[in-house]
Design a protein around this motif. Structure first.
Motif, short mmCIF file in Angstrom:
data_model
loop_
_atom_site.label_atom_id
_atom_site.label_comp_id
_atom_site.label_asym_id
_atom_site.label_seq_id
_atom_site.Cartn_x
_atom_site.Cartn_y
_atom_site.Cartn_z
N GLU A 1 0.85 -1.18 0.00
CA GLU A 1 0.00 0.00 0.00
C GLU A 1 0.89 1.23 0.00
O GLU A 1 1.58 1.51 0.97
N CYS B 1 -1.82 5.34 2.92
CA CYS B 1 -2.82 4.77 3.83
C CYS B 1 -3.64 5.92 4.40
O CYS B 1 -3.12 6.72 5.16
N GLY C 1 -7.51 3.79 8.34
CA GLY C 1 -6.90 2.71 9.10
C GLY C 1 -7.90 1.68 9.53
O GLY C 1 -9.08 1.87 9.36
N CYS D 1 -4.34 0.36 8.53
CA CYS D 1 -3.53 -0.13 7.42
C CYS D 1 -2.15 0.49 7.57
O CYS D 1 -1.96 1.41 8.37
N SER D 2 -1.19 -0.03 6.86
CA SER D 2 0.15 0.49 6.98
C SER D 2 0.78 0.55 5.60
O SER D 2 0.40 -0.18 4.71
N ASN D 3 1.73 1.43 5.45
CA ASN D 3 2.41 1.60 4.17
C ASN D 3 3.47 0.52 4.01
O ASN D 3 3.98 -0.03 4.96
N GLN E 1 -3.64 -4.49 8.29
CA GLN E 1 -4.06 -4.14 6.94
C GLN E 1 -5.57 -4.16 6.76
O GLN E 1 -6.08 -4.04 5.65
N LEU F 1 -7.79 -2.00 4.41
CA LEU F 1 -7.65 -2.15 2.97
C LEU F 1 -8.63 -3.16 2.40
O LEU F 1 -8.80 -3.23 1.18
N PRO G 1 -4.18 7.27 9.52
CA PRO G 1 -3.23 6.19 9.34
C PRO G 1 -2.69 5.70 10.68
O PRO G 1 -2.83 6.37 11.70
N SER H 1 1.70 9.18 4.56
CA SER H 1 0.71 9.19 3.51
C SER H 1 1.17 10.15 2.42
O SER H 1 1.61 11.25 2.71
#
Length: 160
Positions: A37, A40, A43, A45-47, A122, A125, A150, A155
């Motif tokens: 990803e 983000c 949430g 979620c994480s990059n 995640q 997502l 996030p 981001s």
């Protein structure tokens, strides 16, 4: 010179460990779902790259995204539960979590219209309702699991 020959395979392996999983994802490899990803905004979620072993009860499958969705438009590698058919996330029950909070696993009918397993890191997502990953009850949370920020990753769109 001949002493260095046994080291050649080791050096070759070390050079191959610099794979760019983000450039290759979504990817199913050895029944593991590999996704990346780049940004983000919702949430949890994480990059960056995320690798989830699907285990014995799920098979990795590349599932196309919904081009009409602003949130779930990307194709993803998903751990689809074996024996599950397509599902409708608007009529299915809320996803469930294994009780491990943000470090756990979320399961249920995803926005990709498949019954899947995913890591809670995640969850945003794949699911609209991610409350169980945050330790909140699944019967009264907000549609995005009670968060719109996030989880600490950066981001590319300023967090909007």
């Amino acid at each position: 010179m001949y002493r260095l020959l046994p080291l050649a395979p080791l050096l070759w392996l070390l050079a191959c460990n610099d794979r760019d999983l983000c450039a290759e994802s979504p990817l199913c490899e050895e029944n593991r779902a590999v996704n990346c990803e780049p940004s983000c905004t919702v949430g949890p979620c994480s990059n960056g790259p995320n690798i989830l072993p699907c285990g014995e009860s799920a098979m990795c499958s590349i599932v196309p995204g919904d081009i009409n969705s602003q949130r779930f438009f990307r194709s993803r590698a998903l751990c689809v539960q074996e024996g599950s058919a397509s599902c409708d996330p608007t009529t299915s029950g809320a996803p469930t979590c294994d009780g491990q909070g943000a470090q756990g696993i979320i399961s249920g009918c995803s926005e990709y219209k498949r019954v899947i397993r995913a890591s809670c890191t995640q969850a945003g997502l794949y699911f609209s309702n991610t409350a169980c990953c945050q330790g909140e009850p699944t019967d009264g949370g907000t549609p995005d699991g009670g968060t719109s920020t996030p989880d600490g990753g950066t981001s590319t769109d300023g967090g909007r």
